[in-house]
Design an enzyme around this catalytic site. Structure first.
Site, PDB file in Angstrom:
ATOM      1  N   CYS A 498      -5.953 -54.114  -4.626  1.00 29.98           N
ATOM      2  CA  CYS A 498      -6.498 -53.930  -5.824  1.00 29.98           C
ATOM      3  C   CYS A 498      -7.535 -53.235  -5.661  1.00 29.98           C
ATOM      4  O   CYS A 498      -8.768 -53.317  -4.514  1.00 29.98           O
ATOM      5  CB  CYS A 498      -6.433 -55.123  -6.548  1.00 29.98           C
ATOM      6  SG  CYS A 498      -7.092 -56.727  -5.658  1.00 29.98           S
ATOM      7  N   CYS A 574     -15.260  -0.488 -11.164  1.00 35.43           N
ATOM      8  CA  CYS A 574     -14.133   0.644 -10.674  1.00 35.43           C
ATOM      9  C   CYS A 574     -14.776  -0.738  -8.862  1.00 35.43           C
ATOM     10  O   CYS A 574     -15.038  -1.716  -8.863  1.00 35.43           O
ATOM     11  CB  CYS A 574     -15.577   1.589  -9.815  1.00 35.43           C
ATOM     12  SG  CYS A 574     -17.336   0.962  -9.957  1.00 35.43           S
ATOM     13  N   ASP A1043       8.930 -55.714 -16.337  1.00 33.09           N
ATOM     14  CA  ASP A1043       7.007 -55.335 -16.974  1.00 33.09           C
ATOM     15  C   ASP A1043       7.155 -57.171 -18.313  1.00 33.09           C
ATOM     16  O   ASP A1043       7.737 -56.804 -18.730  1.00 33.09           O
ATOM     17  CB  ASP A1043       7.155 -54.113 -16.553  1.00 33.09           C
ATOM     18  CG  ASP A1043       4.943 -53.757 -18.010  1.00 33.09           C
ATOM     19  OD1 ASP A1043       4.983 -54.477 -16.570  1.00 33.09           O
ATOM     20  OD2 ASP A1043       4.805 -54.003 -18.825  1.00 33.09           O
TER      21      ASP A1043
END
Length: 1498
Positions: A498, A574, A1043
């Site tokens: 972390c 050019c 989760d």
């Protein structure tokens, strides 16, 4: 008085008694301060008073004792004394004379002077013999305020403290979790006597305390922090400094003129020398006066004569106190600092006298009689400054410090030049003061010597450096040269979990010598370190990181390397334009390579990002008169989509299908006709000639040319394109497989189709050559049918694969495309702002992010306060408070305040880019499961080919041995053909039939058909499965990882409980809810929204009162005024009144049956008599917010809050009109079906794990509610991937269930990723299975469906194989003797039948029913219960082993069970004071450890 030291050589000492004798005898002599005799070195070091003794008298005294004494160095060294001030109280028992005589009796005290008011004693002493503390103890009964030399001058802000010394103490404090912890410690310690200042840092987990050591000890401070409930340890012992903090004014007052002249006389005793300097740059007599007045103020200078005409200065000085070099610098430093000082030629070779004492020591003595303070310069390297506001804040704070004369901070050189008074402060103290402001400060290698300055002017001084000769390089120049030698290395760091790990590494490494700066990227696991190679090496840096407990390896040749820029340049006409651009860019510092193409108008530039940035390059080209812009990069992940393959297989399928349908029609027609013919042959006993006639009379058998029938011709025409175009990719794949010596499905398909086609073609040519009457049997129908089925399967497979790459396109689209770069002036004033492409943002740029905008890059906030939605990265729904110093993440969304951020990671280094990379890697590294069919065909193909070849040779041999068998069974036998040819044709026919019947058509169909039906059924049931791979894999899953936020829980906070802290007669509960709901109605914070929603629901009203003066303090709470709630309450009360009437009648009816019910419990509101609008002042927030507003939070309330926090809830306090009246507990609630889903999965034999980025308390609480025993908490997105990988490495197949972007890398990495449909697009795209409904029972259903489908696939394989296992021997003619023979058309029919049976078998899957919740609930009734915390093992971050939970003994279990039962009895009695929101269900009351997670009243 002058103290000096001399070393006398002593010969003839034999033992320690000789040493003691000399020390005692000499020590008693008058004027001897200290003597130290060494037997080993044979000498005596003596400190003496030069007025009372000389080296010669001392040598004689030792000689008189019978020892030989020699003087190795006849020049005694002066001893520099120290001074302290003693404040004598007016009520002191001793007179000033008594104090003076008492002190002077002691060795080491040279002089005691009293001030004119007799309140202060100035004690001059030798610090090597005696110290300040001992001096205090010598004078009993006097309350002394001292400033001892061994203590540090603190960061004195208050001048009243400046006479007393203070020490800086750094403590490591562990156990702090939020800002309320820091304010607790600061409040508690700040109140202690003797504490001057305390600053607690939550990020660094440390406290910096400035305290007075004679009032409080370091141990006591540490103890007090521990009493507050934190663990504290001293980081750095308080460091003794060489200088004491002296009150300059006091010194000037106490030294009377008399003492000053006395000192002058004393100093004249010293030998003096004369030096002549040449001074260039004097213009008038004011310059002369300036130099004379400044230099004569130096204590070591006795006289100075400056001549303007001769450009010289003749100085009489004491060489033992000052050197020629210092004198020269002193003159050069005189304002306006333009003088050039040099020695005339005759002095050039004079040896410069060494300084006898350190510059600080000499400075110390210098001040004793200087009318003007002596000053010194120090250069401090400062890292971490981002803009001019940092410069101003450092200059502002440090210039306020005692003793600081001037400060000049340079942002470009990353350093500050400070002019200071060494008697009041020191470089180390200044450095730590800058560190306390949050910057990294280190002392420059060369600090300058003391200089006496009349009017210092840092601006002029800095200018003068430009004109100085090389010999006199200033520290700023030195620092600049040093940065040239700085190298950069990259270190791969593992084990970071972390942001605090990042801070830990950065903080510790910055303290090391030789390290200039360090930047750590968490997601990339990479540290970029700038270091001085002369001091430290990369391997040593990696070792330092390893010592902190992380894994570290130096990354070879990794850097960002060169930056590459692709530009479109317009306006070139050019070749000279091209040359102009190229040559100008190549001359630009930092550009390594440049190539401009006139034809495409593009420029390709390589540059060093350390020296120059992309915007600078673009500006250079613009300055030449051309317009330029970035080449727009394709922001989609086109490299991973399967568009090309999808197109190719689709084309292949369509081609095959178009030609296959007529072929199949022809084949079916022929099969029907053939069966009729064979019937006629058996029943009507037709002769062969009749049969031939009948055969040729059929339309399709009509011969266009002899031996070429319509049927064969059409089949041939239809077969050629399929063979050429439809089978093209199969041929390529088969060729590649054979090249690598493997045989897969493609090889078998190619073999069967090619042999069938070639054989048919050859046999047709032979028939035409022979002009055969009977049409030969061909196999032109085989290739088209095979190709159709197989190309369909492949096409569908690639469509599914292509879906996965959309995830990356979505992820990439989250990245902001533009950034607003601002230029800041002094005081952070916005000077200009411009919109640039995000790719042009350079590290260090200041980027402005408006409310609602996306952060374009990772950075650090330098100005502004806001809430930021970081759910993208962390997955947590709550917005995060951002204030100066906090880090922000690219792609996250700024909510309510405008922020200025300094870019730290740009381009490919941002966190979002790293997540994209993770998803990419997970998808590309995920090896597709080799289909079972592929595996089988690996053995199947070679064996069939072998059987076919064996059949061919076997029949050739049999034919030649016994021709009759062949003659009997060969249908197309014609007497006109030779026997050999008949045998070969028969053998070929048999071997082709083998290949044909064994054709892997049914094997190829077994999987795709079942998968198609399975995915279709899944879609009907709300489960989208992307292709066969996840379907097939899901049944092998052993671990399901959930989760937390948005998956197990709803992801939106809800009010769980309201506890009223005042009686309802003081403040009715409805009224409180109305006021609180109104107050929070203006808040955008999820907690505020939850409270308003709850209050509206409770009050049954859509509208609330009026809210004014609304103020929000991020991270604390809100304050506002609320009015107009009376009408709302009146409406509510009217409804209550009506209810009360009903309830009273109800009570009357039930009076007999239940006497315990009292109407008082139901009648809970009265109607207000008057309707006057009142204004309420409302505060809602955390403890800190209440404390800030002067409200005391009682212990029981605090305990209740802690209990809620332990259970993973957020506890919020509400105060109305200065009275604390409510405690609201808010939490992310668990989905109702979560517990059943977890229980069912466990009953299916799966291990269930909870993985979340949230804190361990919340995770444990949620896990206990749903019955999960293994929890991984505080896990980052990248570590979710690592965790999944870790589980896979243990040999387990993992299914990951998630909903957020932060889950997408893990979803892609898992064997099966399951996304909740309400989740983010990216998660849905990265997953293999998507649940359309937000229902966790669908996770169970998807695994169940997978098991059923795989079972069906296996049945299909059995069908397919049975045909092959039975059909192959028959086709090979094994059963010929018993009359069982198989014609090629029969082989084709058997093949078709096997395909059809496989398809029908797959269609049976359509009957699939999803397991119903009711059935599962009934089945799981006894098993579902809340887990007690002791049963849950929580693993923090990425650690391997969790803190194991203690095993419960039988006794513990019985106690838990009985406690749960008792709780269930009491839980029915509701508290009148609370609203209970969710009742525990019945069986959790009986079984669960309900004492832990009981949502009833506190």
């Amino acid at each position: 008085m002058e103290a000096k030291s001399i070393v006398i050589g002593v010969e003839g000492m034999t033992c320690n008694s000789c040493v003691q004798t000399i020390e005692q005898h000499i020590g008693k002599m008058n004027g001897i301060h200290n003597i130290n005799v060494s037997l080993e070195d044979k000498n005596a070091a003596i400190i003496y008073d030069s007025k009372l003794q000389t080296p010669a008298t001392l040598q004689e005294a030792i000689y008189d004792m019978g020892f030989d004494a020699t003087l190795p160095d006849s020049n005694p060294q002066p001893v520099l004394p120290d001074t302290i001030f003693l404040t004598i109280p007016t009520q002191s028992a001793l007179t000033s004379k008594q104090i003076s005589s008492t002190l002077l009796k002691n060795k080491g005290i040279i002089d005691v002077k009293m001030s004119s008011d007799q309140k202060t004693a100035v004690v001059t002493f030798i610090s090597s013999i005696i110290n300040g503390k001992q001096i205090i103890q010598m004078v009993p009964g006097v309350d002394l305020n001292i400033s001892a030399p061994e203590v540090t001058p603190g960061t004195c802000e208050d001048s009243s403290w400046s006479q007393a010394s203070s020490i800086v103490l750094r403590l490591k404090v562990e156990g702090m979790t939020c800002h309320s912890c820091t304010s607790t410690i600061e409040g508690k310690i700040g109140k202690l006597q003797g504490i001057q200042r305390i600053k607690v840092s939550l990020d660094n987990q440390e406290a910096v305390v400035v305290y007075h050591p004679h009032l409080i000890a370091a141990e006591e401070i540490k103890h007090q922090i521990e009493v507050a409930g934190f663990t504290a340890s001293v980081k750095k012992q308080p460091r003794p400094l060489k200088l004491s903090t002296v009150d300059l004014e006091r010194l000037k007052n106490t030294q009377t003129k008399g003492s000053e002249t006395a000192l002058k006389e004393n100093s004249n005793v010293n030998d003096t020398k004369t030096i002549v300097f040449r001074i260039d740059g004097m213009h008038c007599s004011s310059c002369v006066l300036n130099i004379q007045s400044t230099v004569s103020a130096l204590p070591s200078v006795t006289s100075i004569v400056v001549s303007l005409e001769k450009k010289t200065a003749i100085i009489n000085y004491k060489p033992n106190l000052i050197s020629i070099d210092v004198l020269r610098k002193a003159i050069e430093a005189v304002s306006p600092e333009r003088f050039k000082v040099s020695l005339p030629d005759e002095y050039e070779n004079v040896a410069l006298f060494p300084m006898l004492a350190s510059p600080l020591k000499s400075a110390h003595t210098a001040l004793k009689d200087a009318s003007q303070p002596l000053t010194q310069f120090v250069v401090i390297n400062i890292e971490g400054m981002t803009c001019n506001s940092c410069v101003q804040s450092i200059e502002g704070v440090i210039s306020q410090k005692a003793g600081v004369k001037s400060i000049r901070v340079s942002l470009s050189n990353r350093n500050g030049t400070i002019e200071y008074d060494p008697l009041q402060t020191c470089p180390e103290d200044l450095r730590s003061s800058i560190e306390d402001m949050g910057f990294d400060a280190s002392l420059s290698a060369k600090a300058e010597l003391p200089v006496a300055i009349a009017q210092p002017s840092p601006e002029v001084q800095l200018e003068s450096q430009k004109n100085e000769p090389a010999s006199k390089v200033s520290p700023t120049h030195l620092a600049r040269q040093e940065t040239k030698t700085i190298s950069k290395c990259y270190v791969q760091v593992t084990g970071m979990t972390c942001a605090s790990c990042v801070a830990n590494i950065e903080r510790n490494l910055r303290r090391e010598d030789g390290i200039h700066s360090i930047l750590v990227a968490l997601m990339a696991g990479k540290a970029e370190v700038r270091y001085n190679p002369a001091v430290i090496h990369p391997s040593a840096i990696a070792e330092l990181i390893r010592e902190l407990g992380f894994g570290a390896t130096v990354m070879e040749n990794c850097g960002e390397g060169d930056g590459i820029l692709e530009l479109v340049v317009r306006g070139m006409t050019c070749a000279s334009c091209v040359h102009k651009i190229e040559s100008t860019l190549m001359k630009t510092n930092g550009v390594l390579y440049c190539s401009v193409a006139l034809a495409t108008n593009k420029a390709h530039i390589k540059y060093d990002p350390e020296i120059i940035g992309p915007r600078d390059v673009i500006q250079v080209i613009k300055d030449l008169g051309f317009t330029t812009s970035l080449v727009k990069k394709d922001r989609s992940a086109s490299h991973l989509d399967h568009k090309q393959e999808i197109r190719q297989w689709k084309r292949s399928f369509v081609v095959s299908l178009v030609f296959c349908i007529p072929v199949m029609g022809l084949m079916i027609y022929m099969m029907v006709m053939d069966s009729q013919l064979s019937d006629a042959h058996t029943h009507h006993n037709m002769s062969s000639e009749e049969m031939e006639a009948l055969h040729s009379s059929m339309v399709l058998e009509y011969q266009l040319l002899p031996g070429l029938s319509v049927m064969n011709f059409l089949s041939f025409l239809l077969c050629v394109p399929v063979q050429m175009f439809g089978g093209w990719h199969f041929y390529i794949q088969a060729y590649k497989a054979l090249k690598h010596k493997t045989a897969n499905m493609d090889v078998l398909i190619v073999l069967a189709t090619s042999i069938a086609f070639v054989y048919s073609f050859v046999i047709l040519l032979v028939a035409m050559a022979e002009k055969a009457k009977v049409n030969p049997v061909t196999f032109f129908d085989t290739p088209p049918m095979l190709f159709v089925f197989i190309s369909l399967g492949r096409w569908l497979e690639h469509v599914a694969k292509g879906k996965t790459s959309e995830a990356l396109a979505r992820l990439i689209s989250l990245q902001a495309t533009e950034a607003t770069i601002v230029t800041l002036g002094p005081d952070n004033v916005l000077l200009s702002e411009e919109q640039v492409d995000v790719e042009l943002v350079q590290r260090g740029d200041i980027v402005k992010v408006i409310p609602g905008g996306k952060f374009p890059v990772d950075g650090r906030v330098i100005e502004g306060h806001s809430m930021v939605d970081e759910s993208l990265i962390t997955g947590e729904a709550m917005p995060v408070t951002k204030k100066p110093g906090n880090t922000v993440i690219a792609g996250s969304i700024n909510q309510n305040g405008s922020l200025l951020i300094s870019a730290t990671h740009v381009g490919a280094d941002t966190t979002l880019s790293q997540i994209v990379k993770l998803v990419e890697e997970a998808q590309t590294s995920k090896a597709p499961i080799q289909q079972f069919a592929d595996k089988l065909s690996g053995y199947f193909v070679p064996s069939i080919v072998a059987v076919s070849v064996v059949t061919l040779f076997a029949w050739i041999i049999i034919g030649f041995v016994d021709f009759e068998i062949v003659e009997k069974y060969f249908l197309g036998y014609n007497k006109s053909i030779s026997a050999a040819e008949v045998i070969i044709r028969f053998a070929f026919q048999a071997s082709i039939t083998v290949l044909c019947i064994a054709c892997p058509c049914s094997l190829g169909l077994a999987t795709p058909t079942a998968v198609m039906v399975g995915t279709g059924v899944g879609a009907q049931n709300g489960i989208l499965i992307k292709g066969g791979e996840p379907l097939e894999m899901a049944h092998k899953v052993k671990v399901v990882v959930f989760d937390k936020t948005g998956t197990i829980t709803h992801g939106t906070p809800e009010v769980m409980q309201v506890k009223f802290l005042v009686e309802s007669n003081e403040l009715p509960h409805n009224k409180m809810l109305a006021i609180v709901g109104t107050a929070e109605s203006n808040s955008e914070h999820p907690l505020g929204v939850a409270i308003t929603k709850y209050c509206k629901k409770e009050l049954d009203s859509e509208t609330l009162g009026t809210c004014t003066d609304f103020q929000v303090v991020p991270g604390c709470g809100i304050s506002c005024k609320v009015t107009n709630i009376e009408a709302l309450l009146y409406r509510k009360n009217k409804m209550v009144e009506e209810n009360n009437i009903k309830n009273v009648t109800l009570v009357k009816i039930e009076e007999n049956t239940d006497e315990s019910v009292q109407p008082a419990l139901i009648i809970d509101a009265e109607r207000p008599t008057t309707m006057n609008s009142q204004k309420y002042s409302v505060l809602i927030g955390n403890r800190e917010w209440m404390n800030r507003n002067g409200l005391l939070v009682k212990n029981e309330v605090d305990k209740a809050m802690m209990e809620h926090e332990r259970r993973g809830r957020t506890a919020v306090l509400a105060a109305i009109d200065g009275m604390l009246c409510g405690l609201i507990a808010i939490a992310d609630t668990v989905k109702p079906e979560a517990e059943l889903a977890v229980c069912t999965l466990k009953s299916m034999g799966l291990e269930v794990v909870l993985m979340t980025g949230d804190n361990s308390k919340t995770a444990r609480s949620i896990a206990s509610q749903v019955g999960i025993t293994k929890v991984f908490a505080e896990v980052l997105p990248s570590h979710k991937v690592a965790k999944v990988k870790q589980l896979q490495d243990e040999g387990k197949r993992v299914a990951m269930v998630g909903d957020g972007i932060n889950d997408s890398p893990a979803l892609a990495m898992a064997n099966v990723g399951i996304a909740i449909g309400t989740g983010t697009d990216v998660a849905i795209e990265a997953a293999d299975v998507v649940l359309i409904r937000d229902d966790l029972m669908d996770v169970v259903a998807s695994i169940d469906l997978s098991r059923k489908t795989v079972k069906r696939i296996r049945i299909n394989f059995v069908f397919a194989l049975i045909y092959n296992l039975i059909g192959v021997p028959i086709a090979a003619g094994v059963f010929l003797p018993i009359g069982l023979v198989l014609q090629p058309w029969m082989g084709s029919a058997a093949m078709a039948a096997s395909s059809v049976s496989v398809v029908l078998s797959s269609l049976l899957l359509k009957m699939y029913q999803k397991p119903s919740s009711e059935k599962l609930e009934f089945r799981a009734r006894g098993q579902m219960r809340h887990k007690s915390p002791s049963e849950i093992s929580v693993h923090i971050g990425i650690d391997e082993t969790g803190r194991g939970s203690p095993k419960l003994s039988l006794m513990d279990r019985i106690i838990n069970y009985s406690r749960a039962s008792i709780n269930s009895l009491f839980s029915d009695k509701r508290s009148v004071n609370s609203i209970v929101l969710n009742e525990p269900d019945k069986h959790s009351l009986l079984v669960g450890d309900f004492g832990e997670d009981d949502d009833t009243a506190l």
